[in-house]
Design an enzyme around this catalytic site. Structure first.
Site, PDB file in Angstrom:
ATOM      1  N   LYS A 270       0.843  -1.205   0.000  1.00 36.41           N
ATOM      2  CA  LYS A 270       0.000   0.000   0.000  1.00 36.41           C
ATOM      3  C   LYS A 270       0.872   1.247   0.000  1.00 36.41           C
ATOM      4  CE  LYS A 270      -4.063  -1.793   2.427  1.00 36.41           C
ATOM      5  NZ  LYS A 270      -5.003  -1.591   1.325  1.00 36.41           N
ATOM      6  N   ARG A 344     -10.765 -11.195   1.555  1.00 40.18           N
ATOM      7  CA  ARG A 344     -11.624 -12.245   1.001  1.00 40.18           C
ATOM      8  C   ARG A 344     -10.978 -13.627   1.139  1.00 40.18           C
ATOM      9  NH1 ARG A 344     -11.673  -8.910  -4.466  1.00 40.18           N
ATOM     10  NH2 ARG A 344     -11.739  -7.348  -2.828  1.00 40.18           N
TER      11      ARG A 344
END
Ligand code: BES
Ligand code: ZN
Ligand code: ZN
Length: 491
Positions: A270, A344
């Site tokens: 990130k 997920r």
């Protein structure tokens, strides 16, 4: 915070709080003893009782406490529980500054139905972000905490005290969740959170199972284990069960919370401006923990299972890499296209774990899943997805009641189609940069089989820069109050 009910104003009390409506003569709602004082105040027109107005006065009257705070509630007919929660939190912050540790509130009849919101608001007002301050600032903070609130009630209201206490208990749990969400990843490592879950389970007599890394390996939970490959702490899967006697045979409501201790993004690292807040990524797990702090205390009549997968998502020589393929607990294979779509990958194994162990009445997951959801809805609404309109509506409504709002979002079959891989059953990311929140939900849906399922994407409201009156910046503890309300309303 301790609450008591008293019957009259005692001039020895250090601080008296007098709530007033903007559109009702001050003397009409307040006790006789304050009549002259309030009449004067009203004539001077220097306090208009607008929503949130707070004025400290020093009444020169032997019969009244030496400090009285006039508290503006705005228009009488516009009073709501949401409003009172915020105003009570704001009020308490003003009271704290006087460093008396306690106060008395004159209660208006119109406020009585909102006892729980008042309890929540006052307790939220006591919440402090500054957990790691030292020296003078820390001393000030300790001096300011309000330990006791007395209410003066004239109308008979037997439930007021229990409701206000209930609100306070809920806000205490939410405060604990905020602390967990705000804490840095070194402090709240996987083992720490698993230990915290053990404590909650022990205190309340819940059944708990904590699966460690080698157990996850034996079971074949390749989704969570893939994410865990860069971490010095082994992944854990925690399962807690609250089963009131008469209900233990009924299918449970299963709530799964994303528990990423720190989400660096992995090899899809990130950028700095989003990296520094990524301790927030266990807010879903935090909400489940907060709920379990309360289920027994509030004697909630539902069979509830909480599951949270715990791991970091870090970079190391052993971390999973884009193009790796993992086999999830369900048996489905997933091509890891983007290591930052890790939520997920841990949730899919938790969903399969839930389905292998229970036949859930409802299966709900709560997760800081996508920045895309935050882009779509900001920080006031969670994204609400699922396959069961009744469940979705129940969650939406519980959020409306508690001011933890969510907004129904779609999953199109084509969103699912975009998550198919050429070389594996699924892929965890689509390079087309649109509808990211829906595609995340569509990925999860591949694992829910025929369960009645809902997914709350709380990336926005779990951690905020623009807090509501009863919140602080950073972690909000979003979800705890919503789930309590949802479960209490469930028939
Ligand atoms: N934890 C993040 C989502 C997030 C972002 C939460 C900002 C709170 C604030 C999640 O794991 C993530 O990185 N999502 C990616 C998804 C993408 C790779 C499909 C994102 O939002 O960019
Ligand atoms: Zn991520
Ligand atoms: Zn994440």
């Amino acid at each position: 915070m301790e609450f008591s009910i008293i019957s009259a104003i005692n001039p020895k009390q250090p601080i008296l709080i007098v709530p007033l409506f903007k559109d009702v003569a001050f003397t009409k709602t307040s006790p006789k003893i304050l009549e002259t004082f309030l009449k004067n105040r009203q004539e001077q027109q220097d306090f208009l009782a607008q929503e949130g107005d707070v004025l400290l006065t020093m009444p020169d009257d032997k019969n009244i406490p030496s400090k009285a705070i006039l508290w503006g509630l705005g228009e009488k007919k516009k009073l709501t529980s949401q409003k009172l929660r915020g105003l009570a939190a704001q009020l308490l912050k003003s009271v704290k500054a006087l460093k008396k540790g306690e106060a008395t509130i004159w209660l208006l009849d119109e406020m009585i139905p909102y006892a729980q919101a008042i309890g929540e608001g006052l307790t939220f007002g006591n919440y402090s972000l500054a957990k790691f301050k030292t020296g003078k600032e820390k001393e000030q903070q300790d001096l300011q905490t309000i330990k006791k609130i007395s209410f003066i009630i004239t109308k008979k209201s037997p439930k007021f005290q229990s409701e206000v206490t209930k609100g306070s208990m809920i806000a205490e749990a939410v405060g604990e969740v905020r602390d967990l969400v705000n804490a840095g990843p070194t402090l709240k490592n996987v083992d720490y959170l698993a230990q915290k879950a053990q404590e909650i389970a022990k205190q309340n007599g819940y059944k708990i199972t904590v699966l460690n890394k080698s157990e996850l390996q034996k079971m074949g939970m390749g989704g969570i284990l893939g994410v865990n490959r860069g971490s010095e702490f082994g992944a854990k899967m925690v399962m807690m069960e609250y089963a009131p006697k008469a209900l233990s045979k009924k299918p449970p409501v299963v709530i799964i919370g994303k528990g990423i201790i720190f989400d660096s993004g992995g090899y899809n690292l990130k950028p700095s401006h989003s990296l520094f807040e990524m301790q927030l990524d266990m807010a879903g797990a935090g909400a489940v923990m907060g709920l379990f702090m309360l289920l027994k205390k509030l004697n909630i009549q539902q069979h509830v299972v909480g599951i949270f997968p715990l791991t970091d998502n870090l970079v190391s020589a052993t971390s999973q890499k884009p193009s790796d393929v993992v086999t999830t607990y369900s048996g489905k294979t997933v091509e890891i296209i983007n290591t930052d779509a890790e939520g997920r990958m841990v949730l899919c194994d938790a969903i399969t774990y839930a389905l292998k162990n229970f036949e859930p009445r409802y299966l709900i997951d709560v997760a800081t899943l996508t920045g895309a959801c935050m882009v779509a809805l900001g920080d006031r609404y969670a994204g609400l997805f699922g396959n069961d309109p009744t469940l979705i509506e129940k969650l939406r409504k519980a959020g409306e009641e508690t001011d933890e709002q969510s907004w129904p979002m779609p999953i199109h079959p084509d969103h699912g189609a975009r998550m198919k891989s050429k070389i594996a059953d699924l892929r965890n990311w689509d390079e087309v940069p649109h509808a990211g929140a829906s595609k995340g939900a569509a990925f999860l849906q591949e694992f829910v089989e025929d369960a009645k399922w809902a997914h709350l994407d709380i990336a926005g409201p779990a951690f905020v820069k623009d807090p509501k009156k009863y919140e602080s910046t950073m972690g909000t503890g979003f979800g705890v109050r919503l789930f309590v309300e949802f479960l209490e309303n469930l028939k």
